[in-house]
Design a protein around this motif. Sequence first.
Motif, PDB file in Angstrom:
ATOM      1  N   HIS A 122      -1.284   8.032  25.385  1.00  0.00           N
ATOM      2  CA  HIS A 122      -0.180   8.973  25.172  1.00  0.00           C
ATOM      3  C   HIS A 122       0.169   9.019  23.680  1.00  0.00           C
ATOM      4  O   HIS A 122       0.598   8.010  23.112  1.00  0.00           O
ATOM      5  CB  HIS A 122       1.045   8.554  25.982  1.00  0.00           C
ATOM      6  CG  HIS A 122       0.820   8.616  27.462  1.00  0.00           C
ATOM      7  ND1 HIS A 122       0.842   9.791  28.166  1.00  0.00           N
ATOM      8  CD2 HIS A 122       0.537   7.637  28.365  1.00  0.00           C
ATOM      9  CE1 HIS A 122       0.602   9.537  29.445  1.00  0.00           C
ATOM     10  NE2 HIS A 122       0.417   8.245  29.588  1.00  0.00           N
ATOM     11  N   PRO A 123       0.050  10.150  23.028  1.00  0.00           N
ATOM     12  CA  PRO A 123       0.246  10.227  21.579  1.00  0.00           C
ATOM     13  C   PRO A 123       1.669   9.981  21.110  1.00  0.00           C
ATOM     14  O   PRO A 123       1.881   9.714  19.926  1.00  0.00           O
ATOM     15  CB  PRO A 123      -0.201  11.647  21.243  1.00  0.00           C
ATOM     16  CG  PRO A 123      -0.041  12.430  22.509  1.00  0.00           C
ATOM     17  CD  PRO A 123      -0.358  11.460  23.602  1.00  0.00           C
ATOM     18  N   ASP A 124       2.661  10.076  22.018  1.00  0.00           N
ATOM     19  CA  ASP A 124       4.062   9.925  21.609  1.00  0.00           C
ATOM     20  C   ASP A 124       4.682   8.607  22.052  1.00  0.00           C
ATOM     21  O   ASP A 124       5.859   8.363  21.768  1.00  0.00           O
ATOM     22  CB  ASP A 124       4.888  11.086  22.173  1.00  0.00           C
ATOM     23  CG  ASP A 124       4.430  12.427  21.652  1.00  0.00           C
ATOM     24  OD1 ASP A 124       4.398  12.601  20.422  1.00  0.00           O
ATOM     25  OD2 ASP A 124       4.089  13.302  22.470  1.00  0.00           O
ATOM     26  N   VAL A 125       3.915   7.758  22.731  1.00  0.00           N
ATOM     27  CA  VAL A 125       4.484   6.549  23.337  1.00  0.00           C
ATOM     28  C   VAL A 125       3.942   5.305  22.630  1.00  0.00           C
ATOM     29  O   VAL A 125       2.742   5.202  22.357  1.00  0.00           O
ATOM     30  CB  VAL A 125       4.157   6.485  24.839  1.00  0.00           C
ATOM     31  CG1 VAL A 125       4.660   5.169  25.447  1.00  0.00           C
ATOM     32  CG2 VAL A 125       4.774   7.682  25.566  1.00  0.00           C
ATOM     33  N   PHE A 126       4.842   4.377  22.312  1.00  0.00           N
ATOM     34  CA  PHE A 126       4.421   3.090  21.774  1.00  0.00           C
ATOM     35  C   PHE A 126       5.330   2.001  22.332  1.00  0.00           C
ATOM     36  O   PHE A 126       6.388   2.275  22.912  1.00  0.00           O
ATOM     37  CB  PHE A 126       4.437   3.090  20.240  1.00  0.00           C
ATOM     38  CG  PHE A 126       5.802   3.210  19.608  1.00  0.00           C
ATOM     39  CD1 PHE A 126       6.541   2.080  19.278  1.00  0.00           C
ATOM     40  CD2 PHE A 126       6.344   4.457  19.308  1.00  0.00           C
ATOM     41  CE1 PHE A 126       7.788   2.188  18.675  1.00  0.00           C
ATOM     42  CE2 PHE A 126       7.582   4.576  18.701  1.00  0.00           C
ATOM     43  CZ  PHE A 126       8.312   3.443  18.385  1.00  0.00           C
ATOM     44  N   ALA A 127       4.904   0.768  22.169  1.00  0.00           N
ATOM     45  CA  ALA A 127       5.688  -0.389  22.599  1.00  0.00           C
ATOM     46  C   ALA A 127       5.855  -1.335  21.429  1.00  0.00           C
ATOM     47  O   ALA A 127       5.035  -1.357  20.499  1.00  0.00           O
ATOM     48  CB  ALA A 127       5.014  -1.101  23.768  1.00  0.00           C
ATOM     49  N   SER A 128       6.920  -2.126  21.466  1.00  0.00           N
ATOM     50  CA  SER A 128       7.191  -3.093  20.406  1.00  0.00           C
ATOM     51  C   SER A 128       7.654  -4.408  21.015  1.00  0.00           C
ATOM     52  O   SER A 128       8.190  -4.443  22.130  1.00  0.00           O
ATOM     53  CB  SER A 128       8.267  -2.558  19.451  1.00  0.00           C
ATOM     54  OG  SER A 128       9.480  -2.309  20.148  1.00  0.00           O
ATOM     55  N   VAL A 129       7.446  -5.506  20.275  1.00  0.00           N
ATOM     56  CA  VAL A 129       7.925  -6.819  20.702  1.00  0.00           C
ATOM     57  C   VAL A 129       8.620  -7.489  19.531  1.00  0.00           C
ATOM     58  O   VAL A 129       8.327  -7.225  18.368  1.00  0.00           O
ATOM     59  CB  VAL A 129       6.793  -7.712  21.240  1.00  0.00           C
ATOM     60  CG1 VAL A 129       6.262  -7.180  22.562  1.00  0.00           C
ATOM     61  CG2 VAL A 129       5.665  -7.857  20.224  1.00  0.00           C
ATOM     62  N   SER A 130       9.521  -8.413  19.879  1.00  0.00           N
ATOM     63  CA  SER A 130      10.437  -8.943  18.874  1.00  0.00           C
ATOM     64  C   SER A 130      10.781 -10.395  19.140  1.00  0.00           C
ATOM     65  O   SER A 130      10.566 -10.930  20.234  1.00  0.00           O
ATOM     66  CB  SER A 130      11.715  -8.093  18.883  1.00  0.00           C
ATOM     67  OG  SER A 130      12.772  -8.713  18.179  1.00  0.00           O
ATOM     68  N   GLY A 131      11.364 -11.005  18.108  1.00  0.00           N
ATOM     69  CA  GLY A 131      11.918 -12.337  18.267  1.00  0.00           C
ATOM     70  C   GLY A 131      13.135 -12.385  19.159  1.00  0.00           C
ATOM     71  O   GLY A 131      13.611 -13.477  19.491  1.00  0.00           O
ATOM     72  N   ASP A 132      13.643 -11.215  19.571  1.00  0.00           N
ATOM     73  CA  ASP A 132      14.770 -11.198  20.509  1.00  0.00           C
ATOM     74  C   ASP A 132      14.318 -11.356  21.958  1.00  0.00           C
ATOM     75  O   ASP A 132      15.116 -11.172  22.880  1.00  0.00           O
ATOM     76  CB  ASP A 132      15.610  -9.928  20.333  1.00  0.00           C
ATOM     77  CG  ASP A 132      14.850  -8.649  20.665  1.00  0.00           C
ATOM     78  OD1 ASP A 132      13.744  -8.714  21.245  1.00  0.00           O
ATOM     79  OD2 ASP A 132      15.349  -7.551  20.334  1.00  0.00           O
ATOM     80  N   CYS A 133      13.037 -11.669  22.160  1.00  0.00           N
ATOM     81  CA  CYS A 133      12.439 -11.955  23.475  1.00  0.00           C
ATOM     82  C   CYS A 133      12.211 -10.713  24.326  1.00  0.00           C
ATOM     83  O   CYS A 133      11.905 -10.830  25.516  1.00  0.00           O
ATOM     84  CB  CYS A 133      13.278 -12.961  24.274  1.00  0.00           C
ATOM     85  SG  CYS A 133      13.591 -14.511  23.404  1.00  0.00           S
TER      86      CYS A 133
END
Length: 328
Positions: A171-182
């Motif tokens: 999907h060209p408009d969708v991404f995911a992210s991860v963080s130190g906030d768990c």
Amino acid sequence: QDCSCREYFLFARMVLFNTEFNAFAVKFSPFDEDKIAVATAQNFGLAGNGKQYVLRATPQGMVPVAMFYSKDGLYDCAWSEENEFHLVSVSGDGSVKLWDVTNKDGRPLRAWQEHGLEIAGVDWNLQRKDSFITASWDKSIKQWSPMQPRSLRTWMEHEYCVYSAMWNPSHPDVFASVSGDCTMKVWDTRGPQSMQTVRAHDMEILTLDWNKYMENVVLTGSVDRTIRMWDLRNPHRPMSEFAGHGYAVRKVRCSPHHRNVFASVSYDRTFCLWDMDQPNGDPLVDKSEHHSEFAVGVDFNIFVEGQVATAGWDCNVALWRLGGDPRR
């Protein structure tokens, strides 16, 4: 596409390339099967310069074809999906640099300075091909175009450092992210806020990747030493959990050739190869400790099935064709 690791991985000797600075990231070119980008930082990224390598794999080993220095350490890199000679590097001073590997003067084509702290990750859009995203310790994610002088969009929702942001390959408009906030968050670039938030681990999450064949499946790797697989349609609990590392999981990468295979590297200095469909119930089919310091980068070659590269703080980049299950 399913496979057994035992059936498709062929053995070949491992080739090492020694970098001047500590290696942080390794990426195969999406255009050239023999070309590899490596981002490095001096003094383990704590202080000093950075150096972006472009290597070519030859029968005699890996040889540099381009090298670019930066004033601060480089922590990640990504190849352009629209120009085979362009790649982008991200730095400890919050800067983003776009390079042309044919440029001999050592200067970037373009440089941006908007993030307030270290940029931990960068990923180029596989579908749209004219944009990339960066993830920073300043808690923000930014979208960029190589043709624009400023970032296109900024998202600020995580409560701690953002360590990785990756486009959904379907999907060209969708991404995911991860963080130190768990948490892991899923975003659509057409909206100002995240579409979904998952508390994916109880400790910091350092890495994620999308399965290339199951568009709703994401893998996350954490300081808690585990890798978890999530179906975003039912995120209340992980589909599976994979334990095999002794310290934090630094990078996880899904195979571009087989939906059931992925690789990971860790601060325990090891590379692990996983097969989710192993009939004996143990998905860990290969484990190697060929780095003498933290193993922090891993990638699959999309052109050569079974070929992987890893990068470590021991100033080594390793390239090899994966072998069979060492337990046989």
